[in-house]
Motif scaffolding. Structure first.
Motif, mmCIF file in Angstrom:
data_model
loop_
_atom_site.group_PDB
_atom_site.id
_atom_site.type_symbol
_atom_site.label_atom_id
_atom_site.label_comp_id
_atom_site.label_asym_id
_atom_site.label_seq_id
_atom_site.Cartn_x
_atom_site.Cartn_y
_atom_site.Cartn_z
ATOM 1 N N THR A 56 4.248 5.765 3.841
ATOM 2 C CA THR A 56 3.265 6.486 4.646
ATOM 3 C C THR A 56 4.020 7.340 5.652
ATOM 4 O OG1 THR A 56 1.317 6.266 6.069
ATOM 5 C CG2 THR A 56 3.039 4.626 6.364
ATOM 6 N N ASN A 57 3.313 8.316 6.215
ATOM 7 C CA ASN A 57 3.895 9.104 7.301
ATOM 8 C C ASN A 57 3.371 8.630 8.658
ATOM 9 O OD1 ASN A 57 5.463 10.865 5.647
ATOM 10 N ND2 ASN A 57 3.609 12.006 5.143
ATOM 11 N N LYS A 65 0.843 -1.192 0.000
ATOM 12 C CA LYS A 65 0.000 0.000 0.000
ATOM 13 C C LYS A 65 0.882 1.247 0.000
ATOM 14 C CE LYS A 65 -3.814 -2.287 2.271
ATOM 15 N NZ LYS A 65 -4.759 -2.278 3.374
ATOM 16 N N VAL A 66 0.396 2.272 -0.689
ATOM 17 C CA VAL A 66 1.152 3.512 -0.842
ATOM 18 C C VAL A 66 0.237 4.685 -0.523
ATOM 19 C CG1 VAL A 66 2.342 4.964 -2.528
ATOM 20 C CG2 VAL A 66 2.671 2.489 -2.585
ATOM 21 N N GLU A 67 0.638 5.520 0.436
ATOM 22 C CA GLU A 67 -0.138 6.712 0.792
ATOM 23 C C GLU A 67 0.545 8.007 0.360
ATOM 24 O OE1 GLU A 67 -2.773 5.494 4.684
ATOM 25 O OE2 GLU A 67 -0.936 6.620 5.014
ATOM 26 N N ILE A 68 1.842 7.954 0.080
ATOM 27 C CA ILE A 68 2.580 9.148 -0.315
ATOM 28 C C ILE A 68 3.293 8.886 -1.642
ATOM 29 C CG2 ILE A 68 2.831 10.115 2.014
ATOM 30 C CD1 ILE A 68 5.569 8.808 2.232
ATOM 31 N N SER A 69 3.549 9.946 -2.385
ATOM 32 C CA SER A 69 4.135 9.811 -3.724
ATOM 33 C C SER A 69 5.555 9.271 -3.717
ATOM 34 C CB SER A 69 4.133 11.168 -4.436
ATOM 35 O OG SER A 69 2.830 11.639 -4.576
ATOM 36 N N HIS A 70 6.325 9.675 -2.715
ATOM 37 C CA HIS A 70 7.724 9.260 -2.614
ATOM 38 C C HIS A 70 7.958 8.727 -1.203
ATOM 39 C CE1 HIS A 70 8.388 11.337 -6.387
ATOM 40 N NE2 HIS A 70 7.682 12.328 -5.884
ATOM 41 N N PRO A 71 8.746 7.667 -1.078
ATOM 42 C CA PRO A 71 8.894 7.046 0.241
ATOM 43 C C PRO A 71 9.769 7.837 1.197
ATOM 44 C CG PRO A 71 10.369 6.003 -1.310
ATOM 45 C CD PRO A 71 9.536 6.981 -2.099
ATOM 46 N N ASN A 72 9.585 7.561 2.468
ATOM 47 C CA ASN A 72 10.534 7.975 3.498
ATOM 48 C C ASN A 72 11.589 6.881 3.536
ATOM 49 O OD1 ASN A 72 9.154 10.347 4.658
ATOM 50 N ND2 ASN A 72 7.577 8.861 5.201
ATOM 51 N N TYR A 73 12.844 7.277 3.407
ATOM 52 C CA TYR A 73 13.928 6.295 3.324
ATOM 53 C C TYR A 73 14.540 6.000 4.693
ATOM 54 C CZ TYR A 73 13.838 6.671 -1.737
ATOM 55 O OH TYR A 73 13.454 6.629 -3.044
ATOM 56 N N PHE A 74 14.661 4.720 4.957
ATOM 57 C CA PHE A 74 15.293 4.229 6.180
ATOM 58 C C PHE A 74 16.265 3.120 5.802
ATOM 59 C CE2 PHE A 74 11.491 6.186 7.734
ATOM 60 C CZ PHE A 74 11.757 6.578 9.037
ATOM 61 N N VAL A 75 17.107 2.733 6.749
ATOM 62 C CA VAL A 75 17.932 1.535 6.587
ATOM 63 C C VAL A 75 17.583 0.586 7.725
ATOM 64 C CG1 VAL A 75 19.819 2.669 5.353
ATOM 65 C CG2 VAL A 75 19.907 2.537 7.852
#
Length: 176
Positions: free
Chosen positions: A170-171, A69-79
């Motif tokens: 998502t945020n 599922k995608v709520e935002i256009s660009h992801p929040n990046y984590f490692v």
């Protein structure tokens, strides 16, 4: 499992070039090249942002095909897990840490390695995890099979995969 997001304190967390227009993002990169010529970002080529936008679309499409599922256009990046050397990318480094159990797994995709080289046509070693996006259960299988790149390839001598990247679409659940 913990997710880490590294950033520069001067700008704050979760600031993504992807949320800007192509021209605005290139302006920011050029500013960084002038202010911090030895930074990782300063080494990016002129086509970086165009390629990044394209690669993010591939990531998103593949993730949605897998039921993500995608709520935002660009992801929040984590490692995945701590990768201390990422602090070297920033003048005033900081990070946020989130327990993955606090997030909805339906909104998290993974790449075994940074998504940019993982999906790039420049990396042609035919490793099974190239050009692939993973769900949580799938990345756990890859970790069982190959381990954490930040352990076996921390210095980058064995290829471009130096960590597992998590793309959070998502945020919700991200508290800074």
């Amino acid at each position: 499992m913990k997710l880490f997001h590294y950033y520069d304190k001067r700008y704050g967390p979760l600031k993504s070039l992807s949320n800007l227009s192509l021209d605005e993002a290139n302006q920011v990169i050029n500013k960084i090249k002038k202010e911090s010529p030895n930074s990782f970002c300063a080494k990016r080529d002129e086509a970086y942002m165009e390629n990044r936008f394209h690669l993010e679309e591939l990531l998103k499409e593949d993730f949605i095909k897998k039921g993500g599922k995608v709520e935002i256009s660009h992801p929040n990046y984590f490692v995945v897990e701590e990768v201390k050397w990422l602090e070297e990318w920033f003048i005033n480094p900081a990070h946020i840490e989130i327990d993955i159990k606090d997030l909805d797994m339906n909104y998290i995709s993974f790449t075994y390695g940074d998504s940019y080289p993982t999906f790039s046509n420049k990396v042609l070693d035919n490793k099974e995890y190239r050009k692939k996006v993973y769900t949580y259960s799938e990345i756990l299988q890859m970790i069982d099979k190959y381990g954490y790149p930040n352990i076996w390839n921390n210095d980058g001598k064995h290829g471009p995969e130096r960590y597992i990247e998590a793309q959070v679409w998502t945020n919700k659940g991200i508290h800074v």
